[in-house]
Structures are given as structure tokens and as C-alpha cells.
Design an enzyme around this catalytic site. Structure first.
Site, PDB file in Angstrom:
ATOM      1  N   LEU A 135     -54.306  82.784  -7.645  1.00 13.67           N
ATOM      2  CA  LEU A 135     -54.174  81.803  -6.567  1.00 13.67           C
ATOM      3  C   LEU A 135     -53.766  83.036  -5.168  1.00 13.67           C
ATOM      4  O   LEU A 135     -54.541  82.605  -4.062  1.00 13.67           O
ATOM      5  CB  LEU A 135     -53.075  81.443  -6.630  1.00 13.67           C
ATOM      6  CG  LEU A 135     -52.674  80.400  -6.222  1.00 13.67           C
ATOM      7  CD1 LEU A 135     -53.421  79.569  -5.380  1.00 13.67           C
ATOM      8  CD2 LEU A 135     -50.856  79.620  -6.632  1.00 13.67           C
ATOM      9  N   GLU A 373     -44.768  84.285  -9.366  1.00 14.64           N
ATOM     10  CA  GLU A 373     -44.744  83.341 -10.104  1.00 14.64           C
ATOM     11  C   GLU A 373     -43.657  82.822  -9.152  1.00 14.64           C
ATOM     12  O   GLU A 373     -42.655  81.778  -9.584  1.00 14.64           O
ATOM     13  CB  GLU A 373     -44.338  83.267 -11.363  1.00 14.64           C
ATOM     14  CG  GLU A 373     -45.871  83.725 -12.408  1.00 14.64           C
ATOM     15  CD  GLU A 373     -45.931  83.167 -12.964  1.00 14.64           C
ATOM     16  OE1 GLU A 373     -46.080  82.236 -14.343  1.00 14.64           O
ATOM     17  OE2 GLU A 373     -46.674  84.092 -14.272  1.00 14.64           O
TER      18      GLU A 373
HETATM   19  C1  LIG Z   1     -46.979  92.587  -9.216  1.00  9.81           C
HETATM   20  C2  LIG Z   1     -47.300  91.725  -8.858  1.00  9.81           C
HETATM   21  C3  LIG Z   1     -47.833  90.559  -9.714  1.00  9.81           C
HETATM   22  C4  LIG Z   1     -48.429  89.837  -9.519  1.00  9.81           C
HETATM   23  N1  LIG Z   1     -49.610  88.833 -10.128  1.00  9.81           N
HETATM   24  C5  LIG Z   1     -50.384  87.697  -9.138  1.00  9.81           C
HETATM   25  C6  LIG Z   1     -50.720  87.060 -10.038  1.00  9.81           C
HETATM   26  O1  LIG Z   1     -51.559  87.920 -11.489  1.00  9.81           O
HETATM   27  N2  LIG Z   1     -51.453  85.882  -9.656  1.00  9.81           N
HETATM   28  C7  LIG Z   1     -51.689  85.600  -8.475  1.00  9.81           C
HETATM   29  O2  LIG Z   1     -51.850  84.561  -8.125  1.00  9.81           O
HETATM   30  N3  LIG Z   1     -50.560  85.922  -7.640  1.00  9.81           N
HETATM   31  C8  LIG Z   1     -49.445  87.129  -8.573  1.00  9.81           C
HETATM   32  N4  LIG Z   1     -48.752  87.757  -7.304  1.00  9.81           N
HETATM   33  C9  LIG Z   1     -48.378  87.409  -6.362  1.00  9.81           C
HETATM   34  C10 LIG Z   1     -47.143  86.686  -6.247  1.00  9.81           C
HETATM   35  O3  LIG Z   1     -47.160  85.837  -6.238  1.00  9.81           O
HETATM   36  C11 LIG Z   1     -46.790  86.998  -4.390  1.00  9.81           C
HETATM   37  O4  LIG Z   1     -46.715  88.028  -3.776  1.00  9.81           O
HETATM   38  C12 LIG Z   1     -45.474  86.067  -4.484  1.00  9.81           C
HETATM   39  O5  LIG Z   1     -45.523  84.625  -4.842  1.00  9.81           O
HETATM   40  C13 LIG Z   1     -44.968  85.734  -3.046  1.00  9.81           C
HETATM   41  O6  LIG Z   1     -45.594  86.215  -2.214  1.00  9.81           O
HETATM   42  P1  LIG Z   1     -45.634  87.312  -0.932  1.00  9.81           P
HETATM   43  O7  LIG Z   1     -46.189  88.491  -0.947  1.00  9.81           O
HETATM   44  O8  LIG Z   1     -46.964  86.832   0.488  1.00  9.81           O
HETATM   45  O9  LIG Z   1     -44.578  86.873  -0.020  1.00  9.81           O
HETATM   46  P2  LIG Z   1     -44.402  85.817   0.929  1.00  9.81           P
HETATM   47  O10 LIG Z   1     -44.553  84.676   0.908  1.00  9.81           O
HETATM   48  O11 LIG Z   1     -45.071  86.426   2.730  1.00  9.81           O
HETATM   49  O12 LIG Z   1     -42.788  85.568   1.103  1.00  9.81           O
HETATM   50  C14 LIG Z   1     -41.934  87.038   2.113  1.00  9.81           C
HETATM   51  C15 LIG Z   1     -40.088  86.526   2.264  1.00  9.81           C
HETATM   52  O13 LIG Z   1     -40.145  85.261   2.704  1.00  9.81           O
HETATM   53  C16 LIG Z   1     -39.213  84.285   1.648  1.00  9.81           C
HETATM   54  N5  LIG Z   1     -39.991  83.591   2.311  1.00  9.81           N
HETATM   55  C17 LIG Z   1     -41.145  82.781   2.371  1.00  9.81           C
HETATM   56  N6  LIG Z   1     -41.272  81.296   2.496  1.00  9.81           N
HETATM   57  C18 LIG Z   1     -40.086  81.270   2.559  1.00  9.81           C
HETATM   58  C19 LIG Z   1     -39.863  79.319   2.343  1.00  9.81           C
HETATM   59  N7  LIG Z   1     -39.452  79.007   3.000  1.00  9.81           N
HETATM   60  N8  LIG Z   1     -38.218  79.753   2.518  1.00  9.81           N
HETATM   61  C20 LIG Z   1     -37.371  80.691   2.543  1.00  9.81           C
HETATM   62  N9  LIG Z   1     -38.185  82.281   2.235  1.00  9.81           N
HETATM   63  C21 LIG Z   1     -39.191  82.245   2.305  1.00  9.81           C
HETATM   64  C22 LIG Z   1     -40.481  84.776  -0.006  1.00  9.81           C
HETATM   65  O14 LIG Z   1     -38.421  84.322  -0.709  1.00  9.81           O
HETATM   66  C23 LIG Z   1     -39.684  86.229   0.888  1.00  9.81           C
HETATM   67  O15 LIG Z   1     -38.374  86.699   0.374  1.00  9.81           O
HETATM   68  C24 LIG Z   1     -48.075  89.006  -7.718  1.00  9.81           C
HETATM   69  C25 LIG Z   1     -47.561  89.818  -7.175  1.00  9.81           C
HETATM   70  C26 LIG Z   1     -46.412  91.090  -7.091  1.00  9.81           C
HETATM   71  C27 LIG Z   1     -46.252  91.864  -6.382  1.00  9.81           C
END
Ligand SMILES: Cc1cc2nc3c(=O)[nH]c(=O)nc-3n(C[C@H](O)[C@H](O)[C@H](O)COP(=O)(O)OP(=O)(O)OC[C@H]3O[C@@H](n4cnc5c(N)ncnc54)[C@H](O)[C@@H]3O)c2cc1C
Length: 392
Positions: A135, A373
Site C-alpha cells: 500500500l 500498519e
Molecule cells: C519496517 C517497515 C515495514 C513496513 N511494511 C509495510 C508493508 O508491508 N506494506 C505497506 O504498505 N507499508 C509498510 N510499511 C509502511 C508503514 O505502514 C508506514 O511507514 C506508516 O504508515 C507511516 O507512513 P510514513 O512512513 O510515510 O510516515 P508519515 O505518514 O509521513 O508520518 C510521519 C509522522 O507524522 C505523523 N502524522 C502523519 N499524519 C498525521 C496526522 N494526520 N495527524 C497526526 N500525526 C500525523 C505520523 O504519525 C508520524 O509520526 C512499513 C514500514 C516499515 C518501517
């Protein structure tokens, strides 16, 4: 693996049915015998050996809810949660490999797969194929529906273009559930789920991340360049992928709660043992009240995490609402795991800070529980929406 029987509602949450206990014990033994000896090496080498993945298939833990006629164990979601907890008690990377397979990939196929899709993929997923769920992208994490991956209708097939980031199991997987938008003008209502095989033309697995924790779990980029996906590989309805994404993650996060319970439990067991062995001032440190009270606090946090997680899983299995409970379980269990693993490093003193001892790894492994997640902020948003009765 035994057939599952959902425990009657009158049972306490942690009172397991005969089948659940037998299965839990079998997985615990497997984790001790087959995984524990490899933990440090897997962390150093940042990979899970294929033989260990094959052993997971042989044990029947890669197709827990897959129906028997397709080679699975036809067990419950709760069983999957028990398995993830037991594996994470020993190694969080193996736990997440099994977690993604069961709670995201198999789960989505069970709920939205057509009979031909299930007949094609379930026997493979139960016996040798690892699955992945794609995703997230570089520009869309928490704001998942802002995904930029596109799917063009080419008559008899779709053509997928774009990149995915952070995809767990991508190093090993043969089947990927990929979310892409068929019509960006419709916003999130253009998002569609596709079943993409590793061998499809135009599909490639890119860079593997070098991570703080769960290092043995592969996390990679996916590259889709005119990737040709047959029409029959649309999962669910065109334009309904957003529902698949939301609903699988609602369930999947219970698995992450279980992973965090297991990480906290595994770390705690080391701390408990060490506190009784380590002598200072002529006595075991466990005789100091400060250490005793700390152990009691940590045991309380783990117990609460487990109850929240088991409750969410059992609610899901009996078809009751569970979205708020699942978000609470993940939020709480991941915070508890951070606290427990940090305090166990302190119980070990200086030894805890070295890689010679197993506890720093638990501390590193837990951190992702507050990120994937849905970050902790996103869990709070889900809980707030549920308690305020907001729609959307
Ligand atoms: C080891 C690992 C494995 C993963 N595996 C998968 C997988 O198999 N499949 C998949 O699809 N994804 C996967 N992910 C992705 C993961 O789901 C995302 O990293 C996660 O959803 C956060 O997105 P981002 O990293 O872009 O952070 P961002 O969305 O950029 O967030 C950065 C910070 O801003 C905060 N923030 C963002 N929006 C808001 C809001 N509206 N209100 C308050 N705070 C907010 C967040 O809480 C966070 O603290 C994985 C990630 C990691 C690190």
C-alpha cells in the site's frame, strides 16, 4: 495442526481451548528449537534463511485461516494472533513474516478473493509462496489514499505504473497485493487491489532497507513499469480497493499488537532471569525492592497488552465490532513493548547495552510497532473517531 474451536465466550480471555493450547505449545517449541539458535545470525545478516521459511510452511503456520480444501489449517484469526505472539517472543522478524502472510495477504484473499483466485493462490500460499501487501509509497504513508501508483485499463489486462516503498516480505514474496488507482479523478474511489505475481512482466523488487530493528525481515521497494496484470487478478471490485486496504489493516493491526506482546514477553523473561542471577551488594538484584517493583510494573503492562490483543482478536472471530479495540490494542501494546524492552536493557546494566546479550535487539525490534500498519497517531485518530461516532 489441529482444527480450531473458538473458545466459548464465558471463558476468560487467556484461558485457551485445548486446540489453542496445543497449537501455542507446538509453535513455542518450534520457536525455541528452530528459531532461537538463529536469532543473532539472522539479525547480523539481515535475512531469514529459506530453510526456516520452509519449516514455517511445514508447521502449517503460513496458512492458518486457509480452508482445508486449499491445503490450509482452517483455523481462526485468534490462532494466528497466538502464533505471532509466540514467534515474536523469540524473533520479531519471523513473527512479522508470518503475520503479514496470515493477517493481511491470506485474510484479504479469504474475504475478497474469487473462487478461481483462491483455488490458484491458496494452495501456493499454504505450501511455499510468501505473500506481501503493498500500500505505502514514498509520498503516501499515513495518508495512504494519496497513493500515486496508477493502473490503466488495457482491455484484457491492466497496466500498473509506479513505486511502492517499505514492503515487508518483498525479498521473499511470490505474490503481492498491490493497491493502485484506476482513475485519480475519482480520488480514493479509484483505488483498486491487484494480485501481482513476482514473475509478471514489468514487476521488480528494488532496494532493500537497512533497518534499526526487525533487520532479518525484508523491507523493500517495488518497481512497477508497465506491469501487465490480467483482469482476473483484480481483488474485489474495481474502485473498492480502499475498503480492502482499510479493512485488512483494521484486522492486521491486531497481529501487530500480538507481535508487540511477544516482543515484550520475550524481553521480560530475559530480565526476570537476569535479575535473579546478577549479584550486587552481596545479593541478587531481584532482592532490591526497586527491581522487584519494576518487574511487577512490566508484568502488569504485558498482561494488559495481552488482554487487549486477545479481546480484539476474539471479537473479530465472533463477528462483533472490533475496530476501536484493535487500535487500542496496537497502541497500548506497542507503547508497553517500548517501555518493557527499555527497562530490561536497564536491568542488564552495561551488559544490556552490548550486542553480546539478547536484550538490546528486543529494544530495537519493538520500535516499528509504533510505525507500521498505522502510526500511533493514526491509532489515536481511529480510536477518537470511534468514540466520537464520526463517520468517514
Ligand atoms: C519496517 C517497515 C515495514 C513496513 N511494511 C509495510 C508493508 O508491508 N506494506 C505497506 O504498505 N507499508 C509498510 N510499511 C509502511 C508503514 O505502514 C508506514 O511507514 C506508516 O504508515 C507511516 O507512513 P510514513 O512512513 O510515510 O510516515 P508519515 O505518514 O509521513 O508520518 C510521519 C509522522 O507524522 C505523523 N502524522 C502523519 N499524519 C498525521 C496526522 N494526520 N495527524 C497526526 N500525526 C500525523 C505520523 O504519525 C508520524 O509520526 C512499513 C514500514 C516499515 C518501517
Amino acid at each position: 495442526m489441529p482444527d480450531a474451536a473458538i473458545a466459548p465466550r464465558s471463558l476468560p480471555l487467556t484461558d485457551l481451548s485445548e486446540d489453542e493450547r496445543m497449537f501455542r505449545d507446538q509453535v513455542r517449541q518450534f520457536a525455541e528449537d528452530r528459531i532461537r539458535p538463529l536469532v543473532a545470525k539472522m539479525d547480523d545478516e539481515a535475512r531469514i534463511p529459506r530453510e526456516l521459511i520452509d519449516a514455517c510452511f511445514e508447521l502449517g503456520i503460513m496458512g492458518i485461516e486457509i480452508p482445508e480444501e486449499h491445503g490450509g489449517a482452517a483455523a481462526t484469526f485468534f490462532m494466528a494472533v497466538l502464533v505471532v505472539e509466540e514467534l515474536a517472543r523469540v524473533d520479531a522478524s519471523v513473527a512479522v513474516l508470518v503475520d503479514v502472510q496470515n493477517t493481511l495477504v491470506n485474510n484479504a484473499l479469504l474475504r475478497w478473493g474469487t473462487e478461481p483466485q483462491r483455488a490458484r493462490y491458496f494452495p501456493k500460499l499454504a505450501s511455499s509462496w510468501v505473500g506481501a501487501y503493498a500500500l505505502s509509497e514514498a509520498g503516501s504513508g499515513s495518508d495512504a489514499f494519496a497513493l500515486a501508483c496508477r493502473a490503466l485499463d488495457r482491455g484484457d489486462h491492466y497496466e500498473l505504473n509506479g513505486r511502492k516503498l517499505w514492503i515487508t516480505n518483498a525479498g521473499e514474496a511470490e505474490l503481492f497485493i498491490v493497491l493502485a488507482n484506476v482513475d485519480p479523478s475519482k480520488g480514493y474511489k479509484g483505488i483498486t487491489a491487484f494480485l501481482v505475481e513476482r514473475s509478471f512482466p514489468g514487476f521488480a523488487v528494488g532496494k532493500k532497507e537497512n533497518k534499526l530493528g526487525i533487520r532479518a525481515s525484508s523491507t523493500c521497494e517495488l518497481i512497477l513499469e508497465s506491469c501487465r496484470v490480467p483482469k482476473e487478478n483484480v481483488l474485489g471490485e474495481v474502485g473498492k480497493g480502499y475498503r480492502i486496504a482499510i479493512e485488512t489493516l483494521n484486522e492486521g493491526r491486531i497481529g501487530i499488537g500480538a507481535q508487540m506482546v511477544g516482543v515484550a514477553q520475550g524481553s521480560f523473561e530475559h530480565g526476570l532471569r537476569y535479575a535473579q542471577e546478577r549479584q550486587q551488594f552481596g545479593r541478587p538484584i531481584a532482592e532490591f525492592q526497586a527491581v522487584q517493583f519494576l518487574l511487577a510494573e512490566l508484568a502488569t503492562e504485558i498482561e494488559a497488552s495481552r488482554l487487549l490483543t486477545y479481546n480484539a482478536a476474539r471479537l473479530r472471530d465472533v463477528g462483533s465490532p472490533f475496530i476501536k479495540e484493535a487500535a487500542i490494542a496496537k497502541l497500548f501494546a506497542s507503547r508497553a513493548a517500548e517501555h518493557v524492552t527499555s527497562k530490561v536493557v536497564e536491568i542488564y546494566g552495561g551488559y544490556g547495552f552490548t550486542r553480546e546479550y539478547p536484550v538490546e535487539k528486543y529494544y530495537r525490534d519493538q520500535k516499528v510497532g509504533q510505525i507500521y500498519e498505522g502510526t500511533s497517531h493514526m491509532q489515536l485518530a481511529v480510536i477518537a473517531k470511534q468514540i466520537l461516532g464520526k463517520r468517514g
